[in-house]
Design a protein around this motif. Structure first.
Motif, PDB file in Angstrom:
ATOM      1  N   GLY A 112       3.601   5.769  -1.156  1.00  0.00           N
ATOM      2  CA  GLY A 112       4.111   4.932  -2.245  1.00  0.00           C
ATOM      3  C   GLY A 112       5.353   5.442  -2.927  1.00  0.00           C
ATOM      4  N   GLY A 113       5.960   6.482  -2.390  1.00  0.00           N
ATOM      5  CA  GLY A 113       7.143   7.047  -3.033  1.00  0.00           C
ATOM      6  C   GLY A 113       8.440   6.429  -2.525  1.00  0.00           C
ATOM      7  N   ILE A 114       9.393   6.237  -3.446  1.00  0.00           N
ATOM      8  CA  ILE A 114      10.770   5.869  -3.088  1.00  0.00           C
ATOM      9  C   ILE A 114      11.682   6.856  -3.805  1.00  0.00           C
ATOM     10  N   LYS A 115      12.343   7.703  -3.033  1.00  0.00           N
ATOM     11  CA  LYS A 115      13.237   8.696  -3.621  1.00  0.00           C
ATOM     12  C   LYS A 115      14.684   8.268  -3.405  1.00  0.00           C
ATOM     13  N   ALA A 116      15.527   8.507  -4.403  1.00  0.00           N
ATOM     14  CA  ALA A 116      16.966   8.288  -4.276  1.00  0.00           C
ATOM     15  C   ALA A 116      17.635   9.656  -4.291  1.00  0.00           C
ATOM     16  N   PHE A 134      -0.231  -0.728  -2.953  1.00  0.00           N
ATOM     17  CA  PHE A 134       0.695  -0.884  -1.821  1.00  0.00           C
ATOM     18  C   PHE A 134       1.403   0.449  -1.523  1.00  0.00           C
ATOM     19  N   PRO A 135       0.688   1.394  -0.913  1.00  0.00           N
ATOM     20  CA  PRO A 135       1.249   2.744  -0.777  1.00  0.00           C
ATOM     21  C   PRO A 135       2.248   2.944   0.373  1.00  0.00           C
ATOM     22  N   SER A 136       2.275   2.040   1.352  1.00  0.00           N
ATOM     23  CA  SER A 136       3.152   2.250   2.506  1.00  0.00           C
ATOM     24  C   SER A 136       4.495   1.561   2.289  1.00  0.00           C
ATOM     25  N   VAL A 137       5.565   2.337   2.137  1.00  0.00           N
ATOM     26  CA  VAL A 137       6.898   1.762   1.942  1.00  0.00           C
ATOM     27  C   VAL A 137       7.512   1.572   3.340  1.00  0.00           C
ATOM     28  N   VAL A 138       7.230   0.400   3.921  1.00  0.00           N
ATOM     29  CA  VAL A 138       7.528   0.156   5.341  1.00  0.00           C
ATOM     30  C   VAL A 138       9.028  -0.008   5.585  1.00  0.00           C
ATOM     31  N   PHE A 149      18.149  -3.074  -4.542  1.00  0.00           N
ATOM     32  CA  PHE A 149      17.545  -2.937  -3.225  1.00  0.00           C
ATOM     33  C   PHE A 149      16.168  -3.588  -3.257  1.00  0.00           C
ATOM     34  N   VAL A 150      15.654  -3.891  -2.081  1.00  0.00           N
ATOM     35  CA  VAL A 150      14.327  -4.505  -1.946  1.00  0.00           C
ATOM     36  C   VAL A 150      13.435  -3.564  -1.160  1.00  0.00           C
ATOM     37  N   SER A 151      12.205  -3.386  -1.643  1.00  0.00           N
ATOM     38  CA  SER A 151      11.223  -2.585  -0.906  1.00  0.00           C
ATOM     39  C   SER A 151      10.145  -3.498  -0.334  1.00  0.00           C
ATOM     40  N   ALA A 152       9.789  -3.248   0.923  1.00  0.00           N
ATOM     41  CA  ALA A 152       8.643  -3.925   1.545  1.00  0.00           C
ATOM     42  C   ALA A 152       7.525  -2.898   1.608  1.00  0.00           C
ATOM     43  N   ALA A 153       6.538  -3.065   0.735  1.00  0.00           N
ATOM     44  CA  ALA A 153       5.406  -2.148   0.702  1.00  0.00           C
ATOM     45  C   ALA A 153       4.154  -2.869   1.200  1.00  0.00           C
ATOM     46  N   ALA A 154       3.202  -2.100   1.695  1.00  0.00           N
ATOM     47  CA  ALA A 154       1.989  -2.705   2.253  1.00  0.00           C
ATOM     48  C   ALA A 154       0.757  -1.953   1.772  1.00  0.00           C
ATOM     49  N   SER A 155      -0.322  -2.715   1.628  1.00  0.00           N
ATOM     50  CA  SER A 155      -1.612  -2.083   1.348  1.00  0.00           C
ATOM     51  C   SER A 155      -2.144  -1.478   2.646  1.00  0.00           C
ATOM     52  N   ARG A 156      -3.218  -0.718   2.550  1.00  0.00           N
ATOM     53  CA  ARG A 156      -3.759  -0.086   3.751  1.00  0.00           C
ATOM     54  C   ARG A 156      -4.629  -1.071   4.523  1.00  0.00           C
ATOM     55  N   GLY A 157      -4.393  -1.132   5.835  1.00  0.00           N
ATOM     56  CA  GLY A 157      -5.227  -1.963   6.703  1.00  0.00           C
ATOM     57  C   GLY A 157      -6.384  -1.145   7.261  1.00  0.00           C
ATOM     58  N   HIS A 158      -7.077  -1.710   8.235  1.00  0.00           N
ATOM     59  CA  HIS A 158      -8.293  -1.054   8.737  1.00  0.00           C
ATOM     60  C   HIS A 158      -8.207  -0.664  10.203  1.00  0.00           C
ATOM     61  N   GLY A 159      -7.023  -0.814  10.814  1.00  0.00           N
ATOM     62  CA  GLY A 159      -6.903  -0.508  12.239  1.00  0.00           C
ATOM     63  C   GLY A 159      -6.391   0.898  12.482  1.00  0.00           C
ATOM     64  N   SER A 160      -6.148   1.197  13.747  1.00  0.00           N
ATOM     65  CA  SER A 160      -5.681   2.535  14.111  1.00  0.00           C
ATOM     66  C   SER A 160      -4.215   2.543  14.533  1.00  0.00           C
ATOM     67  N   SER A 161      -3.671   1.395  14.950  1.00  0.00           N
ATOM     68  CA  SER A 161      -2.265   1.363  15.366  1.00  0.00           C
ATOM     69  C   SER A 161      -1.358   1.224  14.146  1.00  0.00           C
ATOM     70  N   TYR A 162      -0.058   1.443  14.349  1.00  0.00           N
ATOM     71  CA  TYR A 162       0.902   1.362  13.243  1.00  0.00           C
ATOM     72  C   TYR A 162       0.774   0.029  12.507  1.00  0.00           C
ATOM     73  N   ILE A 163       0.785  -1.083  13.249  1.00  0.00           N
ATOM     74  CA  ILE A 163       0.739  -2.409  12.630  1.00  0.00           C
ATOM     75  C   ILE A 163      -0.603  -2.666  11.970  1.00  0.00           C
ATOM     76  N   ALA A 169       1.179  -7.595   1.909  1.00  0.00           N
ATOM     77  CA  ALA A 169       2.582  -7.276   1.603  1.00  0.00           C
ATOM     78  C   ALA A 169       2.903  -7.381   0.121  1.00  0.00           C
ATOM     79  N   SER A 170       3.894  -6.588  -0.295  1.00  0.00           N
ATOM     80  CA  SER A 170       4.504  -6.725  -1.621  1.00  0.00           C
ATOM     81  C   SER A 170       5.995  -6.480  -1.478  1.00  0.00           C
ATOM     82  N   LEU A 171       6.808  -7.451  -1.934  1.00  0.00           N
ATOM     83  CA  LEU A 171       8.269  -7.332  -1.891  1.00  0.00           C
ATOM     84  C   LEU A 171       8.795  -7.200  -3.311  1.00  0.00           C
TER      85      LEU A 171
END
Length: 356
Positions: A112-116, A134-138, A149-163, A169-171
């Motif tokens: 969930g971090g965004i560093k400048a 929404f911890p994943s800043v995709v 700037f725009v951030s596309a962040a995502a909540s945690r899913g339940h699978g094992s692959s990246y997707i 989503a949260s924009l």
């Protein structure tokens, strides 16, 4: 009575196999790029997750899955004063240089971090956080015109692959002067994760690609979605505006690349199938992406193989392949003005290749 249909089916299967092998043959037969020079950066000790040229092309930022960002140059005539190592303490999912200067680098992490990072001051000038939901800043994208700037962040899913690890989503639109959130772009209830963002040339339109195969288009002045269409049967992993702004490219995790008309929505202008290099099986640990060269004529795609394909846009036969890494190619980028590209690999290296 059953004999004729069987023969027909066998012939059909043979045809399918032949077509498939022809397509493979074509890509296997792509000539290797003619190289002017190549530099290899070995400053990382983990697989590369992202690499990006700065706005001028003088500096390169590369990130590895161990949470390290390196800033470096490939040209000995460029000052090394900005060279730095940044330890972020979490996996890095996205990098974005400020479009209006070479001074700021945005870094998005899996916690969930965004560093400048200011490359001249060599310090983090702002440390932002998305909401805990929404911890994943995709992905991160800077406007080419406005200080936002725009951030596309995502909540945690339940699978094992990246997707599959990505949930909803949260924009968020952020102000780069105050470093405060300005707006959340509307996506409806429980929207599938957004994997890739792209601004058009004047920053008025933002394209966002989603894991349900949809492309969403936003009017940034109104902060509203103006259109959208189902572009793929599978998740989209990368989206790019074409060079003349009349089309948009999308890459699905199934390896299909489409160039969509923006003047005739839903019309495909050009397509390629790079399933041999990009498919769900080799998309387990990273998000496939693509990059267009400065002229919009050559499309470079990441690869589950040690070589990446470079397709000639609008051409259905010609292409090239990169020199080999020793492991899959997980991230790519083109220099903003020159025929030079980056390939970052699971072999921990980043290569800068100038082609003739």
């Amino acid at each position: 009575m059953l004999f004729y249909p069987r023969i027909k089916m066998q012939a059909l299967q043979q045809t399918i196999v032949m077509i498939g092998s022809d397509e493979l043959q074509q890509e296997e037969d792509f000539p290797e790029v003619k190289v002017d020079f190549q530099e290899t950066f070995l400053g990382h000790t983990s697989p590369i997750s992202c690499c990006r040229f700065s706005t001028s092309g003088d500096n390169i930022a590369s990130a590895s899955v161990d949470g390290t960002v390196r800033i470096w140059t490939y040209d000995s005539s460029t000052s090394a004063s900005r060279n730095a190592t940044i330890y972020c303490g979490a996996e890095i999912m996205s990098l974005e240089w400020d479009c209006k200067s070479d001074r700021l680098l945005l870094i998005g992490t899996a916690d969930g971090g965004i560093k400048a990072w200011n490359v001249d001051a060599k310090r983090v000038v702002c440390d932002l956080s998305t909401t805990s939901e929404f911890p994943s800043v995709v992905d991160l994208k800077c406007s080419p015109v406005e200080p936002i700037f725009v951030s596309a962040a995502a909540s945690r899913g339940h699978g094992s692959s990246y997707i599959d690890k990505l949930g909803f989503a949260s924009l968020t639109v952020w102000n780069m002067r105050t470093w405060k959130p300005m707006a959340v772009l509307p996506l409806g209830k429980d929207p599938p994760a957004i994997t890739s963002l792209c601004f058009n040339h004047n920053g008025k339109i933002l394209a966002a690609a989603a894991t349900d195969g949809m492309i969403h288009m936003f009017d940034m002045s109104a902060g509203l979605q103006i259109t959208g269409w189902p572009a793929h049967d599978s998740a989209i992993s990368s989206v790019l505006f074409g060079p003349d702004e009349t089309s948009i490219f999308s890459l699905g995790i199934d390896g299909k690349v489409f160039e969509w008309s923006l003047q005739n929505q839903g019309k495909v202008l050009w397509s390629r199938n790079c399933h041999r290099f990009c498919n769900p099986e080799n998309s387990q640990n990273y998000r496939h992406e693509m990059a267009l060269d400065a002229n919009g004529k050559r499309l470079l795609v990441t690869s589950g193989s040690v070589r990446a394909p470079i397709y000639q846009v609008q051409d259905n036969t010609n292409g090239m392949k990169t020199l080999a890494h020793s492991a899959p190619i997980s991230t790519v980028d083109w220099h903003p003005t020159l025929p030079i590209f980056l390939t970052g690999s699971v072999d921990n290296s980043v290569r800068v290749t100038s082609i003739l």
